[in-house]
Design an enzyme around this catalytic site. Structure first.
Site, PDB file in Angstrom:
ATOM      1  N   CYS A 131     -72.066 -11.525   0.499  1.00  0.00           N
ATOM      2  CA  CYS A 131     -73.185 -11.976   0.189  1.00  0.00           C
ATOM      3  C   CYS A 131     -74.380 -11.336   1.054  1.00  0.00           C
ATOM      4  CB  CYS A 131     -73.241 -13.493   0.502  1.00  0.00           C
ATOM      5  SG  CYS A 131     -74.967 -14.245   0.243  1.00  0.00           S
ATOM      6  N   ASN A 194     -70.539  -7.529  -5.851  1.00  0.00           N
ATOM      7  CA  ASN A 194     -71.739  -8.646  -5.553  1.00  0.00           C
ATOM      8  C   ASN A 194     -73.045  -7.556  -5.808  1.00  0.00           C
ATOM      9  OD1 ASN A 194     -73.189 -10.640  -4.406  1.00  0.00           O
ATOM     10  ND2 ASN A 194     -71.506 -11.200  -3.186  1.00  0.00           N
TER      11      ASN A 194
END
Lengths: 305, 279
Positions: A131, A194
């Site tokens: 993240c 991601n």
């Protein structure tokens, strides 16, 4: 002749190879109603953390050409509220639920995995070490470092018997070496990729358009790069891959399969159309039929040249 | 809430850069409440990528209307869509203005609506509903809001000049009073709508049982929060933010409140302004 869309990820059997990516759907009743007919293979939850997490300052979402920057910052109510209030609702979908987990320290990941290990409604864990919007004890994303990637995945591996999937960051020099580290530590599958670090600036205010200055780029804008990374990892690491990054059509999904992904996850595409997954699944079926193939497996990693 | 393919009935310019779009959708029309919004995919392409949120301006039994301003690529594309074409629409979404019967407080008597620019959109729908409450015959409705009640609906309408005033006539049919403020003084009070509001609260209006409903640019809402605080009146505002999913899933459209970050698409777009903590 029937078309077989089933695939396996570790011990997990998925009826279709189309997933919902972490953080891109709602937990409310009406939302569940909306996506019930989507023929999803599995759903990956919004990332949960041990303790509640308040998230980043707004604005958190900025549209960019064919893409979107976000800096949500993993806002969530923590694992206990998740188990008590959100999971029962998701279980109504009657598809495998993959819970995405994140922490600031390696131990957090182990603790979360341990907490979730015996929860029978959970089919697998996705380890979010990529993240772009949270602080951690490391000076970089866990997924930007070979040893940290190994350490986190190992901590989770030792805390659960469930299938574990490592979600990697594209913000690296060599994604193959990171993928290898996750594999060595016991990951049974990899989610690739991601979001990419990105920014957008308001030139009148001379300020970043995002409250937290930078964020993660997703959407069709990143698809070619994500596809390349899936291809590179598929060549080198023998693990099932969940391909993601700008999937908004069956054409996109098919490209990921051919590059080597066992399944695809739709993220930003859900915002454009919450029922997009059913169109993607239908398009995959039509393609297989048209090309006289009976199983999606006949496409995975099959590039002619 | 439904996701539907809605036919465009009309899409026409009502003021410079401002359009009114009418869509056919009985499902949404029957369910909608003032302050809720529609999340519209303006085209089939991916640039711009996301849907655009619009407050509901008006409903009839089968149709739903929005009033919008051209602000960028998304609204520009929308303004070019023509009757007979189909739009992918999700709605009604969010939590709207609390209406009288939902109020837990003592029966209010004055509804003060403050609309800045295209902020008129959710307030016209609200004014229609308030008017219905006001017109309820005493025996069929709640006694508090019957004909003999002292419900008063007042609208303050602001724009940069008279050419940009929106929906003045429609409001006049619904409200007991309509007061206009223009920044250039071309009609009504010269200055900002919030200056007019402050003047009126200082002089004319009774503050007893007044509820303020506002929609407009953020600086207007911030000023109204201050005014409401000074005069101790309950004020609800419809907030705007970039909205990605619109369904409470992505946590992208938050505003800071006394209870942490809340989603504009889900807990809002209407908030009690007292709770909002702008940074």
């Amino acid at each position: 002749m029937g078309i077989d869309l089933a695939v396996e990820i570790g011990n997990l059997k998925l009826k279709t190879p189309v997933l919902v990516a972490s953080g891109t759907f709602g937990y409310e009743d009406d939302y569940v109603e909306l996506i019930k007919e989507n023929r999803l293979g599995a759903l990956v939850t919004k990332t949960i953390t041990l303790k509640p997490c308040q998230g980043n300052s707004p604005p958190r979402v900025i549209e960019t050409p064919s893409g979107m920057l976000n800096s949500i910052g993993l806002q969530n109510e923590g694992v206990e509220i998740f188990l008590e209030k959100k999971l029962p609702l998701l279980s109504q979908l009657q598809i495998p639920i993959i819970v995405s987990i994140a922490g600031e320290r390696i131990e957090d990941y182990g603790l979360l995995a341990k907490r979730l290990d015996k929860v029978k409604e959970i089919s697998a864990l996705e380890i979010n070490i990529s993240c772009p919007n949270i602080e951690s004890e490391a000076e970089c994303l866990f997924a930007q470092d070979f040893y940290l990637t190994y350490g986190v995945v190992k901590a989770v591996r030792e805390s659960t018997d469930k299938t574990i999937i490592a979600k990697l960051s594209p913000n690296v020099t060599d994604i193959v070496s990171i993928a290898q580290a996750a594999f060595d530590a016991g990951a049974e599958a990899l989610s690739l990729v991601n979001t990419f670090f990105g920014m957008a600036i308001d030139i009148e205010k001379r300020k970043s358009k995002l409250g937290s200055i930078y964020g993660g780029l997703s959407g069709p804008a990143i698809k070619p790069i994500a596809l390349y990374m899936v291809y590179k990892v598929a060549q080198a690491v023998k693990l099932p891959l969940i391909g993601m990054g700008g999937v908004v059509s069956s054409q996109d999904a098919l490209e990921f399969f051919m590059a080597g992904a066992t399944c695809v996850a739709i993220g930003t595409g859900n915002f454009i159309n919450p029922r997009i997954a059913r169109e993607v699944v239908k398009g995959i079926e039509e393609y297989l039929k048209k090309n006289k193939l009976t199983s999606i497996k006949e496409l995975i990693g099959r590039l002619g040249n | 809430m439904v996701q539907i393919k809605a036919e465009i009935i009309s899409n026409s310019e009502v003021a410079p850069e401002h359009f009114k779009l009418i869509l056919e959708s009985p499902e949404i029309a029957q369910e909608a409440n003032p302050g809720q919004f529609l999340h519209i995919r303006v085209h089939e392409g991916f640039n711009p990528l996301l849907r655009r949120p619009f407050s509901i301006y008006r409903v009839s039994s089968n149709q739903i209307e929005i009033l919008y301003k051209i602000r960028g690529k998304g609204t520009e594309i929308l303004s070019g869509r023509t009757p007979g074409e189909i739009l992918d629409v999700i709605g009604p979404l969010g939590k709207g203005f609390p209406l009288p019967e939902q109020q837990n407080t003592q029966a209010p008597v004055t509804y003060l609506l403050v609309a800045g620019g295209v902020g008129v959109a959710p307030l016209l729908f609200l004014a229609e509903r308030l008017r219905e409450v006001k017109n309820l015959p005493a025996e069929s409705g709640s006694r508090k809001f019957g004909k003999k009640s002292k419900i008063k609906i007042i609208l303050l309408l602001g724009a940069k000049s008279k050419d940009y005033l929106l929906s003045e006539k429609e409001f006049k049919d619904l409200c007991d009073e309509v007061k206009v403020a223009t920044e250039d003084g071309s009609l009504g009070f010269k200055g900002l709508i919030t200056d007019l509001l402050r003047d009126l609260l200082n002089t004319e209006y009774s503050l007893l049982n007044t509820i303020l409903y506002a929609a407009g640019p953020i600086f207007m809402l911030q000023e109204i929060k201050k005014i409401a605080n000074i005069f101790k009146i309950l004020a609800f505002g419809s907030l705007e933010e970039n909205i990605a999913c619109g369904l409470g899933g992505c946590w992208g459209c938050v505003v800071k409140t006394v209870q942490g970050y809340k989603r504009i698409c889900k807990e809002g777009p209407v908030f009690n302004l007292e709770e909002v903590l702008w940074e």
